[in-house]
Write a protein that holds these residues in place. Structure first.
Motif, short mmCIF file in Angstrom:
data_model
loop_
_atom_site.label_atom_id
_atom_site.label_comp_id
_atom_site.label_asym_id
_atom_site.label_seq_id
_atom_site.Cartn_x
_atom_site.Cartn_y
_atom_site.Cartn_z
N VAL A 15 0.83 -1.21 0.00
CA VAL A 15 0.00 0.00 0.00
C VAL A 15 0.87 1.26 0.00
O VAL A 15 2.01 1.25 0.45
CB VAL A 15 -0.97 0.06 1.21
CG1 VAL A 15 -1.94 -1.10 1.21
CG2 VAL A 15 -0.23 0.17 2.51
N GLN A 19 -0.21 11.25 3.05
CA GLN A 19 -0.60 12.31 3.98
C GLN A 19 -0.48 13.63 3.26
O GLN A 19 0.49 13.87 2.55
CB GLN A 19 0.34 12.34 5.19
CG GLN A 19 0.14 11.20 6.16
CD GLN A 19 1.15 11.28 7.28
OE1 GLN A 19 2.34 11.06 7.07
NE2 GLN A 19 0.71 11.65 8.45
N LYS A 54 -6.01 7.44 -12.63
CA LYS A 54 -7.20 6.93 -11.92
C LYS A 54 -7.34 7.67 -10.59
O LYS A 54 -6.36 7.88 -9.87
CB LYS A 54 -7.02 5.43 -11.68
CG LYS A 54 -8.13 4.80 -10.85
CD LYS A 54 -7.79 3.32 -10.54
CE LYS A 54 -8.84 2.70 -9.65
NZ LYS A 54 -8.47 2.54 -8.27
N THR A 55 -8.58 8.08 -10.28
CA THR A 55 -8.82 8.72 -8.99
C THR A 55 -8.73 7.66 -7.89
O THR A 55 -9.46 6.66 -7.92
CB THR A 55 -10.21 9.38 -8.96
OG1 THR A 55 -10.24 10.36 -9.99
CG2 THR A 55 -10.47 10.04 -7.62
N VAL A 56 -7.81 7.86 -6.94
CA VAL A 56 -7.68 6.89 -5.86
C VAL A 56 -8.32 7.38 -4.57
O VAL A 56 -8.52 6.61 -3.63
CB VAL A 56 -6.20 6.51 -5.60
CG1 VAL A 56 -5.64 5.70 -6.76
CG2 VAL A 56 -5.35 7.75 -5.34
N PHE A 57 -8.67 8.67 -4.53
CA PHE A 57 -9.29 9.22 -3.32
C PHE A 57 -9.90 10.55 -3.68
O PHE A 57 -9.28 11.35 -4.38
CB PHE A 57 -8.21 9.41 -2.24
CG PHE A 57 -8.74 9.64 -0.85
CD1 PHE A 57 -9.34 8.63 -0.12
CD2 PHE A 57 -8.61 10.90 -0.25
CE1 PHE A 57 -9.80 8.84 1.17
CE2 PHE A 57 -9.06 11.12 1.05
CZ PHE A 57 -9.65 10.09 1.76
N LYS A 72 -5.33 11.86 5.61
CA LYS A 72 -4.44 10.71 5.44
C LYS A 72 -5.25 9.52 4.95
O LYS A 72 -6.35 9.27 5.45
CB LYS A 72 -3.84 10.38 6.81
CG LYS A 72 -2.91 9.20 6.84
CD LYS A 72 -2.46 8.96 8.28
CE LYS A 72 -1.59 7.74 8.40
NZ LYS A 72 -1.21 7.49 9.81
N PHE A 73 -4.71 8.82 3.96
CA PHE A 73 -5.37 7.61 3.47
C PHE A 73 -4.31 6.70 2.87
O PHE A 73 -3.12 7.03 2.89
CB PHE A 73 -6.45 7.96 2.42
CG PHE A 73 -5.90 8.40 1.10
CD1 PHE A 73 -5.47 9.71 0.91
CD2 PHE A 73 -5.77 7.51 0.03
CE1 PHE A 73 -4.94 10.13 -0.30
CE2 PHE A 73 -5.24 7.92 -1.19
CZ PHE A 73 -4.83 9.22 -1.35
N ALA A 74 -4.73 5.56 2.36
CA ALA A 74 -3.78 4.63 1.75
C ALA A 74 -4.46 3.91 0.59
O ALA A 74 -5.67 3.70 0.62
CB ALA A 74 -3.30 3.62 2.78
N PHE A 75 -3.67 3.61 -0.44
CA PHE A 75 -4.25 2.88 -1.57
C PHE A 75 -3.28 1.81 -2.08
O PHE A 75 -2.08 1.87 -1.82
CB PHE A 75 -4.64 3.83 -2.72
CG PHE A 75 -3.48 4.46 -3.44
CD1 PHE A 75 -2.86 5.60 -2.94
CD2 PHE A 75 -3.00 3.92 -4.64
CE1 PHE A 75 -1.78 6.18 -3.61
CE2 PHE A 75 -1.94 4.49 -5.32
CZ PHE A 75 -1.32 5.64 -4.80
N LYS A 76 -3.87 0.85 -2.80
CA LYS A 76 -3.06 -0.25 -3.36
C LYS A 76 -2.79 0.01 -4.84
O LYS A 76 -3.57 0.69 -5.49
CB LYS A 76 -3.81 -1.58 -3.20
CG LYS A 76 -3.82 -2.07 -1.77
CD LYS A 76 -4.68 -3.32 -1.63
CE LYS A 76 -4.91 -3.61 -0.14
NZ LYS A 76 -6.13 -4.38 0.08
#
Lengths: 103, 284, 166
Positions: A15, A19, A54-57, A72-76
């Protein structure tokens, strides 16, 4: 003037931890200034993070998000060296964007 | 219960001060003994707080608040001021010189040595004062001591000194000792409509709430300066901290960088000798 | 030099100009429309203007999701017991619910209850941390849209210094 956006995108296993801190007054429209005049609402409405197109958030914000907002978030699916594009638009139509490298 | 050790500490301080008042020739002030007594008092009052942690103010005293602070520090609110400060520090004046030309070691990693006693002038010189003198000597207008620019500059300079212990010197000069003694007296003197001294809050009651806020210990309080205060929605210098304190006890604040405040900063920094610089800081 | 930093006189002047502009618009009856100009981008994800403008929590949630929510113990809502300052309240959420498509935060007692809403595309971890303003002591309701259903977790945060100051 430096960008209003600060991003840290760090690859952590499979991932990407992201931040962001943005310099913005996020005025609610409910506060008066020193002269007793109402400071009009001025806040970021949408904040978008894109990876490889691609929109990840996507954040939709109201006036209750703190001044100089943080999220803060996380993506794969990300990898070290990839680009991550961050952009925002506020209620007055102002925008800013920044492309950061995943570290 | 809580007040008891504080009172005994005050009594000890008074015992040190009193003879000096009663019989001026009797005893020479002993800053080193003061600092030791001051630090021992806090260690004893808060045995659970690690010594270095006193620089983290109220966050060293309250678990729920500490968690909120740790979250804030992941991307601290002073980040923008810090960057602006670095930029300002490195940008040459109109005459081509820079702040670096005014300070030892180019101004990097020296915050822990301020304030110092200037033997030519016979007075205490703080970092904020030195920065404005540097500006004026180079034909630039001085900054307000309580506004963003000064906070940004000192934030950057503090940052380059992070981890370095406060190293305030009191030279063997009667004028330096007097400045120190005056600062100490200011610290323990009650004033304002609330009739509080600095010590009423920051020695007798750190960790306690005063209305909604948790009071910071005096020990290490300047190590974290300047600070981003959520209450201010912005940055503040040591000058801003002092003037705000005086207003909050409903007293009339002095002029920033007046001699009294400079002496106070001298005393308060000296008794925190050995504790690391942690500024810029974030506070509620 | 000064212009590069926060609250410049220039910025204040701009604020005043805008204020005048708004007053004029209100006079000719457009009201909030001055602020309503929808951002040009993100056409696929329009900004939920109405939901953000509503007062109460229930109305805002209805406007945003159009359905009821049920409590779920699979949502972990992390918020302080007592906010150190209502202007900056750290609030974080993680969930083990499957197929999460959005996460939203509602502060019941705020003038406008909906604070933030996040779209979670496939591949994004269903977790978010942010900092919100709270006017006073209030329930914070976290909503998670999962597999077409709406789940929630609620926690009270005490606010002693409100987040509507300067």
């Amino acid at each position: 003037m430096a960008s209003s956006i600060r991003v840290r995108a760090i690859q952590n296993g499979d991932v990407t931890d992201v931040q962001t801190l943005i310099q913005h007054p996020m005025d609610t429209g409910l506060i008066k200034d020193a002269k007793g005049e109402l400071i009009p609402a001025h806040f970021i409405q949408q904040l978008t993070f894109e990876h490889n197109g691609k929109t990840v958030f996507l954040a939709d914000w109201g006036t209750a998000v703190s001044k100089d907002p943080y999220v803060k978030f996380a993506f794969k699916g990300g990898a070290k060296g990839d680009d991550l594009k961050v952009s925002w638009v506020d209620n007055k139509g102002a925008t800013d964007s920044l492309t950061a490298k995943i570290q | 219960m809580r007040i008891h050790p504080a009172l005994s500490f005050l009594a000890a301080v008074l015992a040190l001060v009193a003879p000096a008042v009663a019989a001026p020739a009797a005893e020479k002030p002993d800053p080193a003994a003061d600092a030791k007594a001051f630090q021992d008092f806090f260690r004893k009052k808060f045995p659970q707080v690690k010594f270095e942690d006193f620089v983290n103010g109220p966050y060293s005293m309250n678990e729920d608040m500490r968690k909120q602070w740790e979250e804030k520090e992941q991307f601290p609110p002073y980040e923008f001021a810090l960057e602006a400060g670095k930029e300002m520090f490195e940008k040459p004046f109109k005459n081509g010189k820079t702040y670096a030309d005014c300070f030892a070691n180019g101004g990097i990693g020296i915050r822990q040595t301020y304030p110092y006693f200037d033997d030519k002038e016979g007075k205490v010189v703080t970092l904020e004062l030195a920065l404005n003198r540097c500006r004026e000597a180079n034909g630039e207008a001085p900054y307000s001591y309580v506004k963003d620019e000064m906070a940004a500059l000192t934030a950057y300079m503090a940052y380059t000194s992070r981890g370095k212990p406060f190293d305030i010197k009191i030279p063997d000069d009667p004028r330096a000792l007097e400045a120190y003694e005056r600062g100490k007296e200011y610290f323990y003197t009650r004033r304002g409509q609330l009739n509080f001294s600095c010590a009423s809050c920051h020695v007798q009651n750190p960790g306690e709430r005063i209305r909604a806020e948790i009071l910071a210990p005096a020990l290490g309080i300047l190590n974290a300066m300047p600070i981003y205060r959520s209450e201010w929605s912005g940055m503040g210098t040591i000058s801003r901290r002092f003037t705000t304190c005086n207003s909050q006890i409903r007293g009339v604040p002095l002029e920033p960088q007046s001699e009294e405040y400079r002496d106070l900063e001298y005393y308060l920094s000296y008794v925190s000798n050995g504790l690391p610089i942690s500024g810029p800081g974030a506070r509620p | 030099m000064t212009a590069s930093l926060g609250c410049s006189a220039e910025q204040l002047a701009t604020r005043r100009l805008i204020l005048k502009g708004v007053a004029a618009v209100t006079l000719i009856g457009l009201g909030h429309a001055a602020f309503g100009a929808a951002p040009a981008f993100a056409a696929n994800d329009p900004y939920p203007e109405d939901a953000f403008r509503l007062k109460g929590a229930a109305e805002a949630i209805k406007a945003l999701y159009g359905r009821e929510h049920e409590p779920s113990d699979k949502i972990k809502l992390d918020a302080p017991e007592i906010a150190e300052n209502g202007g900056v309240v750290p609030i974080a959420l993680t969930t083990t619910l499957p197929d999460v498509t959005s996460i939203s935060f509602v502060v019941s007692e705020n003038p406008n209850a909906l604070a933030a809403s996040y779209k979670i595309p496939e591949g994004t971890v269903p977790a978010v941390a942010n900092r919100l303003k709270m006017a006073k002591t209030s329930n914070v309701i976290a909503l998670v849209e999962s597999g077409g259903k709406l789940y929630s977790a609620t926690k009270e945060v005490k606010v002693t210094v409100g987040g509507c100051g300067g």
